[in-house]
Write a protein that holds these residues in place. Sequence first.
Motif, short mmCIF file in Angstrom:
data_model
loop_
_atom_site.label_atom_id
_atom_site.label_comp_id
_atom_site.label_asym_id
_atom_site.label_seq_id
_atom_site.Cartn_x
_atom_site.Cartn_y
_atom_site.Cartn_z
N LEU A 123 0.84 -1.20 0.00
CA LEU A 123 0.00 0.00 0.00
C LEU A 123 0.87 1.25 0.00
CD1 LEU A 123 -2.57 -1.15 2.72
CD2 LEU A 123 -2.94 -1.06 0.25
N PRO A 124 0.48 2.28 -0.72
CA PRO A 124 1.28 3.52 -0.73
C PRO A 124 1.24 4.22 0.62
CG PRO A 124 -0.78 3.84 -1.93
CD PRO A 124 -0.71 2.37 -1.60
N PHE A 125 2.42 4.55 1.13
CA PHE A 125 2.51 5.21 2.43
C PHE A 125 2.61 6.73 2.30
CE2 PHE A 125 4.77 6.17 6.51
CZ PHE A 125 3.83 5.62 7.38
N THR A 126 2.76 7.23 1.09
CA THR A 126 2.89 8.66 0.87
C THR A 126 1.51 9.32 0.76
OG1 THR A 126 3.03 8.31 -1.52
CG2 THR A 126 5.10 8.38 -0.29
N GLU A 127 1.47 10.60 1.03
CA GLU A 127 0.29 11.43 0.84
C GLU A 127 -0.95 10.86 1.55
OE1 GLU A 127 -0.05 13.42 -3.12
OE2 GLU A 127 1.41 11.88 -3.72
N LYS A 128 -0.73 10.31 2.73
CA LYS A 128 -1.85 9.69 3.45
C LYS A 128 -2.92 10.71 3.82
CE LYS A 128 0.57 7.98 6.78
NZ LYS A 128 1.82 8.63 6.33
N VAL A 129 -2.51 11.90 4.23
CA VAL A 129 -3.48 12.92 4.63
C VAL A 129 -4.23 13.44 3.40
CG1 VAL A 129 -3.79 15.17 5.73
CG2 VAL A 129 -2.14 13.55 6.66
N GLY A 130 -3.54 13.58 2.27
CA GLY A 130 -4.21 13.99 1.04
C GLY A 130 -5.24 12.98 0.59
N ARG A 131 -4.94 11.70 0.75
CA ARG A 131 -5.90 10.66 0.40
C ARG A 131 -7.12 10.73 1.32
NH1 ARG A 131 -3.02 7.00 -2.93
NH2 ARG A 131 -0.78 7.42 -2.83
N LEU A 132 -6.86 10.94 2.62
CA LEU A 132 -7.97 11.06 3.57
C LEU A 132 -8.83 12.27 3.25
CD1 LEU A 132 -9.46 10.24 6.17
CD2 LEU A 132 -7.78 11.61 7.44
N ALA A 133 -8.20 13.38 2.86
CA ALA A 133 -8.96 14.59 2.53
C ALA A 133 -9.95 14.32 1.40
CB ALA A 133 -8.00 15.72 2.17
N GLU A 134 -9.53 13.57 0.39
CA GLU A 134 -10.43 13.29 -0.72
C GLU A 134 -11.55 12.33 -0.30
OE1 GLU A 134 -8.27 12.21 -4.23
OE2 GLU A 134 -7.09 14.07 -4.22
N THR A 135 -11.23 11.36 0.55
CA THR A 135 -12.28 10.49 1.08
C THR A 135 -13.32 11.31 1.83
OG1 THR A 135 -10.87 8.52 1.24
CG2 THR A 135 -12.76 8.62 2.73
N LEU A 136 -12.86 12.23 2.66
CA LEU A 136 -13.78 13.04 3.46
C LEU A 136 -14.61 13.98 2.59
CD1 LEU A 136 -11.45 13.82 6.48
CD2 LEU A 136 -13.56 12.49 6.56
N GLU A 137 -14.08 14.36 1.46
CA GLU A 137 -14.86 15.19 0.54
C GLU A 137 -16.05 14.42 -0.02
OE1 GLU A 137 -14.15 17.97 -3.46
OE2 GLU A 137 -12.43 17.07 -2.42
N ALA A 138 -15.88 13.11 -0.19
CA ALA A 138 -16.93 12.30 -0.81
C ALA A 138 -17.80 11.57 0.20
CB ALA A 138 -16.29 11.27 -1.75
N LEU A 139 -17.23 11.14 1.31
CA LEU A 139 -17.89 10.19 2.20
C LEU A 139 -19.20 10.68 2.80
CD1 LEU A 139 -17.61 7.36 3.47
CD2 LEU A 139 -16.31 8.43 5.33
#
Length: 303
Positions: A123-139
């Motif tokens: 699993l990619p360990f980079t940009e974890k907060v950026g990935r979470l931000a996009e999840t929160l935009e949609a979830l």
Amino acid sequence: MRIGLALPGYDSDSSAPTTLARLAEYAMQAEQLGYDSVWLADHFWVEREHGRREAGHDPLVTLAYIAARVPRIQLGTLVVCNSFRHAGQLAREAAALADASSGRFILGLGSGWHEPEYKAFGLPFTEKVGRLAETLEALPGLLRGERITLSGRHLQLRDANVIVSSPPPPIWIAASGPRMLQLTAHYADGWNAAWFGADPSPFRRRVEELWAVMDAYGRPRDAIEISAGLFVVPGPQGNGVSAKALCGDVDEIARGLHAYQKAGAQHVVLSLGTVPFRLQEPSFIEAVARAFGRSDAGLGAGT
């Protein structure tokens, strides 16, 4: 203040993972003793001392099992790792669990932190907060049954929706650091900081950091439920334990919990030992519960 119990991934008296049946027994016991909530972590595993790997079963599946067997207690994740599930699948599972639990489910969400399990599963360990931000935009919209389109760096959705048959679960975020606190202030219904011991002042500083960000966003401070994860070990303990955990007799534990309430906690999640989600001794569940109704400390579960 509400009081929750961190359910253990491993039984204290063996090296075997805690079975789902045993976890349901712990949850039923907690409900009967007056705890308000039970919580599960989300790891493939965490490497502990001497290379030992500790984890537990999938938390969403496990909470669905518990929801069918324990009728009243709240059920939460502390926290689901955003990296482990696509936002659509997370929404689908969370919506089903919200229905299965009759509205008792709290979806705690975090960005992830334990790099060895990321490496093990590619699993990619980079940009974890950026990935979470996009999840929160949609979830949130997905959990309301809306159709969502999003063209993000990490997440792409086109007219996507999931089946929803009950109100959406509250979303809690485990957060520290400026960007995570910004996401909390913008999206969260609840916030968790962990893990703390007898001294509530580090937790109070974290609360004030969150409030400052919420003030800057113009969000009322009472819009987010504030929670703390605590290590608690009943009885007299040596310096090594007392430096990490809230320790002592019933009255001392009651006063310690009340101190966290005064520091801003509306919900505390208790890990009964000095390692997250490891139950040092099953008898601690009942021993700590004796502190809940101590009127001289001004503390009562669910208040």
